[in-house]
Every structure is written in structure tokens, then in C-alpha cells.
Design an enzyme around this catalytic site. Structure first.
Site: not given
Ligand SMILES: Cc1ncc(COP(=O)(O)O)c(C=O)c1O
Length: 418
Positions: A243, A281, A283, A319, A323, A348-349, A375
Site C-alpha cells: 500500500g 509492497p 506499486r 487506471r 480510478y 470507443c469509450e 497496475y
Molecule cells: C493483499 C495485498 N497485498 C499487497 C498489495 C500491494 O499493494 P501496493 O501495490 O499498493 O503496495 C495488494 C494490492 O492490492 C494486496 O491486495
């Protein structure tokens, strides 16, 4: 020279080569993703340094980017893998991760996926409900094995990010509510021959730019672990999830390594520093180190403004449509400057729209869409019969590996057989 930068002439570069040179040397048409492997490796090494010599597992959430070249790079830097499906588990093993470096997460794992995970003997299956604990025990019994499980708690901690990437609040489908944790522990304890309760986990969502909410969730896990140790001899680790956010150009984000240090601090504060520290981790390891290169198909002027029409669309990078994410779109051959264009794709959106960007008065031939390492390709689709884009992997200014686009012929062949 690591990551995305501009050279003295203002041309977009990845490491020491321009994006144009890299595309030409690979002989690839656009749209194409390009990734800087050296920058990815350095981010992973910084994380390992921050985690220190104490026991830990940085399990890369491979849903962010599952390219084999990237998986092998991260494995070589000492990371493990967090998988969310049987497909990801098979790929992680085939990429050289050992079973004891692999976690399986996910709210709805099929029996076949549980069997695959138990059979491989992975580090832990992270269960998300009391019902799932019972299912894992049943599968372990059927296989004649003992499964290693961790309980993912839902701590009801909200984070300040998009609702679709916030997962630790009480309305989310994820995790075991805090109030149900005693029941979850009890159901593990009822089956000591089939289940080893080795961990307590949390993942409250994505795009945290500061460690405070991460630490709040970590404290909840560490407190549970401290109490759990009184009655359990199998607890080995706490897992504070992923996250960690990145800067998409709007707001700075603290580095992944700062979150690792914050995690260690929580463990020391709560007296569980001897347990293994696990993080997941995704992203933050890869997001800033990838770009999507797109050619400009043409321009279009209307009464409301001017459009730059790209050969990359929402099927390549969803994305923004999904989002409302803002990825900087910049000319490849000069620095972005005054002169706004609304940048859209060919799908086509109406949501196939990358937003308005300062490109310059002249329309460029080639643009780069930045921070597209996470992502991005993993969420790409073939919508509108558009083949998946190519991926180019760069190290020391050279292309070291290419994953070509499958092209439209393979799509036609597959759909004909459907
Ligand atoms: C269970 C779990 N762990 C880790 C992650 C990785 O999150 P991030 O890419 O934000 O670090 C996610 C992302 O959806 C997740 O669902």
C-alpha cells in the site's frame, strides 16, 4: 543514471538512453511499455537495507507487474512474492522463488488454488474469514498435509486514497473483522494437526503517501501478535501488507524504505521485534520505473478544445478510466511546456481519456505516459480487438529483453475458435 529523466536536449530517457533510441533498437512499434530494471533493483536493495539483518520477508505483490524479467530481478535482490491466484503461484515458482518465500493472499481462493498452495508448501496462506480457515483445514485433511496459515485482520482503518483501493475499512470484503479474531484463532487451534497459525497480516489499501496509517494498522497487528503469543507456539511473523504510494506528479510520497523503518519501530514499541517482519509492497517497487510510449495518430480541433489522439488506449492502461488516475503525459522529444492538449486513445469509450496535459504548442509524434510500471500491463485487455502492448526491459541503457505484442492475428485466431 536511473529511472525516467530528461537529457540535455530535453529528450525523455530511461537510464542513459532516449526512449526513441530504445524503441528503435528493439524494433518495436507502439504502444510499448519500457521498464528500467536498474531502478527497480535499486528500490528493492534500498528496501532490503532498511529492513536490516533481522528476520524479514519483503514479498513483492506481483499483481502490480508480473513480467518474468522483473520477477527474476526482484528475486535476485532477495525479495519473496505475494500471489493472489493459482496462475501467479505457478509463475512465481517458475521464476525461481522458493515455496518458503511465497505468500498467497486473496479473499476467494478456489479449492484448486488452496490445494496448489498447500501442495507446494508455501510460506503461508493468508486467510480472510473463519469460513476460509475451515476450508483450508478440509483441503489439508484431503491432501494429508499441514497448512501454514496467517489471518488477515480487517482493523477498520480508513486511508485517504481512492475508495476502490481502500481495503481496511469495515465495509470492505477483505479480512477478518477485529471482533472476530478470537473466533478465528480458536478455529485454527481446533485443528493443530492440519493447521499451523504462523502469522497475522493486514493490508489496508493502496497509495499511502506517509507511514502514519501504515503504522496504525501495524500497531493493531502487533498488539494481536503480542496477545496471541501467550497461547500460541506457532506464531512466527507479523505482516503489515503493502500500500505504499508513489508520486504520480501531484503529491510527494515517502519512500518504501521509510515505511520499512516505521514498521520496525512499531515492532520494537510493542515488544514483538523478535518476530519475522513481512511486508507486501507492489506499486512502490515498480510503479515509477515504467513508462508507456505511444505514437500520436493525429490531432483534432473542436469548439471546446484540441485533442491529441494516441495509439495507446484504456485497454493498454486502464487506471485513468478505472480510478480517475492522472498519469503525466509528456512529449518524448522535448520538455513539457505551455500548450494544453486533451490526450485521448482510440478505444470507443468516453472514458478512454488520459486527461489534459501541458505538451507544448506543437503536436508531438511520440509521447511517454509516466509512472506506468504498476497496475498497468497487468490490467491491460484486448478490448476493441487491440492486441496487448509490447514490453521492453532496459538495463544500463540497453534493451535486455523484449516481450513482443502478440499482434492482432493471434486475437483473430482465438476468437474464431470461440
Ligand atoms: C493483499 C495485498 N497485498 C499487497 C498489495 C500491494 O499493494 P501496493 O501495490 O499498493 O503496495 C495488494 C494490492 O492490492 C494486496 O491486495
Amino acid at each position: 543514471m536511473l529511472g525516467f529523466r530528461r537529457n540535455a536536449q530535453g529528450a525523455a530517457c530511461l537510464g542513459r538512453s532516449t526512449v526513441r533510441e530504445l524503441l528503435a533498437s528493439a524494433g518495436t512499434s507502439t504502444p510499448a511499455y519500457l521498464y528500467d530494471l536498474d531502478a527497480i533493483r535499486k528500490t528493492a536493495e534500498d528496501l532490503e537495507t532498511a529492513l536490516g539483518p533481522e528476520p524479514h520477508l519483503a514479498a513483492y505483490a506481483m499483481k502490480a507487474n508480473s513480467a518474468g524479467t522483473i520477477l527474476r530481478t526482484l528475486r535476485a535482490a532477495g525479495l519473496g512474492a505475494d500471489v493472489v491466484s493459482g496462475g501467479e503461484l505457478a509463475l512465481a515458482l517458475a521464476s525461481g522463488f522458493s515455496a518458503d518465500q511465497i505468500l498467497m493472499s486473496g479473499v476467494a481462493k478456489s479449492d484448486a488454488e488452496l490445494d496448489q498452495a498447500i501442495g507446494a508448501g508455501i510460506f503461508a496462506i493468508q486467510v480472510e474469514s473463519v469460513e476460509e480457515i475451515e476450508r483450508v483445514a478440509a483441503r489439508a485433511r484431503a491432501l494429508g498435509r499441514r497448512a501454514r496459515v496467517s489471518i488477515r485482520v480487517n482493523p477498520d482503518v480508513a486511508i485517504d486514497s481512492h475508495e476502490k483501493i481502500s481495503t481496511g475499512h469495515k465495509y470492505a470484503k477483505f479480512g477478518v473483522p477485529l471482533a472476530d479474531m478470537p473466533r478465528a484463532f480458536a478455529s485454527i487451534d481446533r485443528e493443530p494437526e492440519l493447521l499451523a497459525g504462523v502469522g497475522i497480516s493486514v493490508h489496508i489499501g493502496s497509495m499511502m503517501t506517509k507511514p502514519e496509517p501504515y503504522q496504525r494498522a501495524a500497531r493493531c497487528v502487533a498488539e494481536l501478535a503480542r496477545a496471541r503469543r501467550e497461547s500460541s507456539t506457532t506464531l512466527e511473523y507479523v505482516d503489515f501488507g503493502g500500500g505504499i504510494g508513489i508520486d504520480y506528479g501531484g503529491a510527494p510520497a515517502e519512500p518504501l524504505a521509510a515505511f520499512a523503518r516505521a514498521a520496525r519501530q512499531v515492532m520494537r514499541e510493542l515488544g514483538v521485534a523478535d518476530l519475522k517482519l513481512v511486508m507486501e509492497p507492489g506499486r512502490s517497487l515498480v510503479g515509477p520505473h515504467g513508462i508507456l510510449a505511444a505514437n500520436v495518430i493525429g490531432t483534432k480541433q473542436t469548439a471546446t478544445g484540441r485533442f491529441l489522439l494516441l495509439d495507446a488506449g484504456m485497454n493498454d492502461l486502464v487506471r485513468p478510466a478505472m480510478y480517475g488516475a492522472n498519469h503525466r503525459v509528456e512529449p518524448a522529444d522535448w520538455e513539457p511546456g505551455p500548450g494544453d492538449w486533451r490526450v485521448v486513445g482510440p478505444v470507443c469509450e468516453s472514458s478512454d481519456d488520459f486527461g489534459t496535459h501541458a505538451i507544448g504548442e506543437r503536436a508531438p509524434e511520440l509521447v511517454v505516459i509516466r509512472d506506468a510500471g504498476a497496475y498497468a500491463f497487468t490490467m491491460a485487455s484486448e478490448y476493441n480487438a487491440r492486441p496487448l502492448p509490447a514490453e521492453l526491459f532496459v538495463s544500463d541503457g540497453q534493451i535486455v529483453s523484449v516481450s513482443a505484442s502478440p499482434g492482432v492475428t493471434s486475437w483473430v485466431e482465438r476468437r474464431l475458435k470461440a
